[in-house]
Structures are given as structure tokens and as C-alpha cells.
Design an enzyme around this catalytic site. Structure first.
Site, PDB file in Angstrom:
ATOM      1  N   PRO A 121     127.765 -47.310 154.482  1.00 18.05           N
ATOM      2  CA  PRO A 121     126.564 -47.807 153.806  1.00 18.05           C
ATOM      3  C   PRO A 121     125.326 -46.929 153.945  1.00 18.05           C
ATOM      4  CG  PRO A 121     126.911 -48.997 155.853  1.00 18.05           C
ATOM      5  CD  PRO A 121     128.103 -48.103 155.682  1.00 18.05           C
TER       6      PRO A 121
ATOM      7  N   TYR B 170     120.321 -39.583 146.383  1.00 17.23           N
ATOM      8  CA  TYR B 170     119.987 -40.935 146.776  1.00 17.23           C
ATOM      9  C   TYR B 170     119.541 -41.755 145.574  1.00 17.23           C
ATOM     10  CZ  TYR B 170     118.509 -44.615 150.025  1.00 17.23           C
ATOM     11  OH  TYR B 170     118.394 -45.794 150.709  1.00 17.23           O
TER      12      TYR B 170
END
Length: 395
Positions: free
Chosen positions: A293, A389
Site C-alpha cells: 500500500p 504517484y
């Protein structure tokens, strides 16, 4: 008379539900089969950092009313190490942002719209089994309250997660798993306290990784690195807050504490199947891949799959099957880049306690600090992190 539909989707998580809306808006018949109840589906608490492309996808489908109201747009993240906190501004670096909006409310939004338009979603479907996926017309069988059901479909989509039936129904030697376990786990908490930060903080500390996130303006989500075999019973609320204060504390900043309402420990692993398509069955989301994660890629990867497969299915109905033939290769090409980024973030930000020699462990830690200094100080490295990201292209 046997039932037939164009697309049978197995799994009513965000991937399956989003694909249903793509099909509905193009007038393509579909059914969604879910083994759990509606209540269980809406009770799953998952992370929710949405890439720019994911937000755009939800908006394009007209499902973003609550997302626009309650989602928290972030320009970037903070990297913290050696008592320093550095901000990476994605908007300045690559012209994109991310949005914090929990997977739980996103699924609720998508499901409620399905219910409004009258989509066929079957909950509590037991023993869901696809048959004949390498033939021209696969079928799916299931039962509800002991009553057997069957439907045929042009295509089957497995959106049923890592433990789902679809991958296991592929012929031997197909859809094989490529996996890696990490020597890290996250102890995650939800706390009834406003976030102590405006954007996510990723912190490397000699005692282990820590992260500050949020679910809303009133609820904070925080994480601590722990060993995968640790028990949550050994972590009192007082111990959790003490560790968070120690790992995240910097001068002139205060981590606000509150009532912890949920806590759990989740081991970290990577998983990718060798192919996402066998015959007339296609996998999306966690059925085909899982990431640690740290890079916030799980939900976004599922949405990327759905966008690619949805377009390919619509192109097929228009007479062009090239997209379906290329789906697995295209989706896996993107996914392996996502896997690399997630692995890179994970290894850079977690203390490698599995290294037995203290000197080698210290060498590893100092190398990570140097890596963070480089990422923070180089415009090219900052842009690379920001680009990945905030999200690679969906196409």
C-alpha cells in the site's frame, strides 16, 4: 429459457461496479454477481487516495457528486527523515493532484447509482462458478438460498479479488501467480481526531516507518511499521500513540491524539498473474494483481484495468477486437510499472529489520536516508515520484 447477457461480472467491488457503469452508459447488458451481502460490501474499510486519472474517470461517469463535495484534493505529499519534513508539490512538478476519498464511500456512491438505474446485481451468490471460458459462450452458475441459477454470456470479467474463483478456473498453466512477500506489515488505525496535517506524511525513522493520512476532516488514518507476525493484542492505544509521536514528531508540529475506533495489522505482498485474459474471461483489479500500500496504487490499478477493458469491450461491439486481444499485455505493462514504484517506495521508507547483521542494517538505513535526500533535492527525482504517484496514463 436460459438467461443470457453480454457481460457477466463476478465481484461487486469498485472494479466490477465501475465496469458496470461503463457498460450501462453504452447500452451493453450486464449482470454483477457478488458472494457477500450488500451490508458486508459497504462495510469494507479500504484506503482511498485517488490518482488524477481515477478522479477523472469517476467524474466522466457522472459518479462524482459526493467526491466533489467530500473529497480532499491534495497537491502533494510530505517525505520525512532524520527530523526533516520536505513537501513535494505534484501540481507544480507535473500539473496533477491526488484526492483523498475513502474506498468505502466511493463504493457506496457507485452502488447507489446502480440501484437508481436498476442494474442487475445479485448479492449472497454462493458457489459462483464460470464454465467454458475458452469456448464461444461461457456460462456462470451460482445459487442463492439453495436455488440454482445459470446464465450465459459473451464475456466473463473476474473482479472477485485475490481469493476469487475466476483465476482458479483458468486451465492449468494459465494465469499463474508471480508473488513476493515483504518482511513488513502495517498497523493501521482510525481515530476520531481531525488530521494533524494538510497532506499525507511518509516518515522513515530508525524505529520504523510511520504514515499520517486521513479519511475526512474529522477522522485521521495513521500507520506504523510492525513485523508481519505481530499480534494486534500487543498494541494498546497508549503504545500506538507513543510510537506515532516518536516516529513522526518534529519541532513546532503536534500530532493530535484521539479515540481509536479501529485497528488492525496487514502484512504486505506483491502479486501479479502471468496473464489477465484466457479465452472469453478477463481479470481486473485484485483478481489479477496486488501491490503493497505504500504507493497508494491498489484501487487506482483496478480503475485503470476497468478503463482499458471497458473501452476494449465497447470497441469489440463496434467490430474491432484488437483492444480485447491486447488488453492483457497493455494492462500488465502498466501494472509492472506500478509494481516497481510500489516496491521502490516500500523499500525506501521501511526499516529493514530482517537484515541480521547490525552493521549491514545500519548501512541499509543510511543508504535509504541518502536516497530520500536525493529524491527531495533533485527536481528530476521529485518529478519522477510525482508523475508515478499522481498516476501513469490509463491508456
Amino acid at each position: 429459457m436460459r438467461q443470457h447477457t453480454s457481460v457477466a461480472v463476478i465481484g461487486a467491488g469498485p472494479a466490477g461496479l465501475l465496469l458496470g457503469h461503463i457498460l450501462h452508459q453504452a447500452g451493453v447488458p450486464f449482470v454483477i454477481l457478488e458472494r457477500t451481502s450488500r451490508e458486508h460490501l459497504l462495510g469494507r474499510i479500504r484506503a482511498g487516495v485517488l490518482e488524477q486519472g481515477s478522479v477523472d474517470t469517476v467524474a466522466a461517469l457522472g459518479l462524482d457528486r459526493n467526491l466533489r463535495t467530500h473529497g480532499m484534493e491534495h497537491r502533494g505529499i510530505y517525505l520525512q527523515y532524520e527530523g526533516e519534513r520536505v513537501h513535494l508539490d505534484f501540481k507544480d512538478l507535473v500539473g496533477r493532484t491526488v484526492t483523498v476519498y475513502g474506498q468505502q464511500p466511493l463504493v457506496r456512491d457507485i452502488l447507489e447509482e446502480h440501484e437508481r438505474i436498476g442494474s442487475t446485481i445479485v448479492f449472497n451468490a454462493d458457489n459462483v462458478t464460470p464454465h467454458g471460458i475458452t469456448g464461444d459462450e461461457p456460462t456462470i452458475t451460482w445459487s442463492v438460498d439453495g436455488v440454482q441459477h445459470q446464465i450465459s454470456a459473451d464475456f466473463v470479467v473476474g473482479a472477485d479479488g485475490y481469493h476469487g474463483v475466476c483465476r482458479r478456473s483458468a486451465p492449468d498453466g494459465r494465469m499463474t501467480a508471480i508473488e513476493r512477500d515483504y518482511p513488513f506489515a502495517w498497523l493501521g488505525i482510525l481515530a476520531d481526531v481531525p488530521p494533524s496535517t494538510d497532506e499525507l506524511i511518509y516518515a522513515l525513522h530508525p524505529d520504523g516507518f510511520a504514515m499520517h493520512s486521513m479519511r475526512s476532516h474529522e477522522v485521521s488514518r495513521l500507520y506504523l511499521q510492525v513485523d508481519p507476525d505481530e499480534s494486534i493484542d500487543g498494541w494498546s492505544d497508549e503504545r500506538i500513540w507513543s510510537e506515532l509521536q516518536g516516529r513522526m514528531g518534529i519541532p513546532e508540529w503536534t500530532l493530535q491524539e484521539g479515540v481509536i475506533t479501529e485497528k488492525s495489522i496487514t502484512p504486505m505482498r506483491s502479486f501479479v498473474v502471468s496473464e489477465l485474459n484466457v479465452g472469453r474471461m478477463f481479470l481486473v483489479g485484485d483478481a489479477g494483481h496486488i501491490v503493497p500500500p505504500t504507493g497508494a496504487k491498489g484501487l487506482n490499478s483496478a480503475i485503470a484495468d476497468v478503463v482499458m477493458l471497458g473501452r476494449a469491450l465497447l470497441e469489440h461491439r463496434a467490430g474491432n477486437s484488437a483492444g480485447l486481444a491486447a488488453y492483457s499485455d497493455r494492462a500488465l505493462s502498466r501494472q509492472w510499472k506500478v509494481q516497481h514504484f510500489s516496491q521502490w517506495m516500500t523499500e525506501m521508507l521501511h526499516v529493514h529489520r530482517e537484515v541480521p547483521d547490525p552493521s549491514a542494517r545500519d548501512f541499509r538505513y543510511r543508504s535509504q536516508v541518502a536516497q530520500l535526500e536525493y529524491v527531495s533535492g533533485s527536481i528530476h527525482a521529485r518529478r519522477s515520484l510525482a508523475e508515478q504517484y499522481a498516476g501513469l496514463p490509463l491508456d
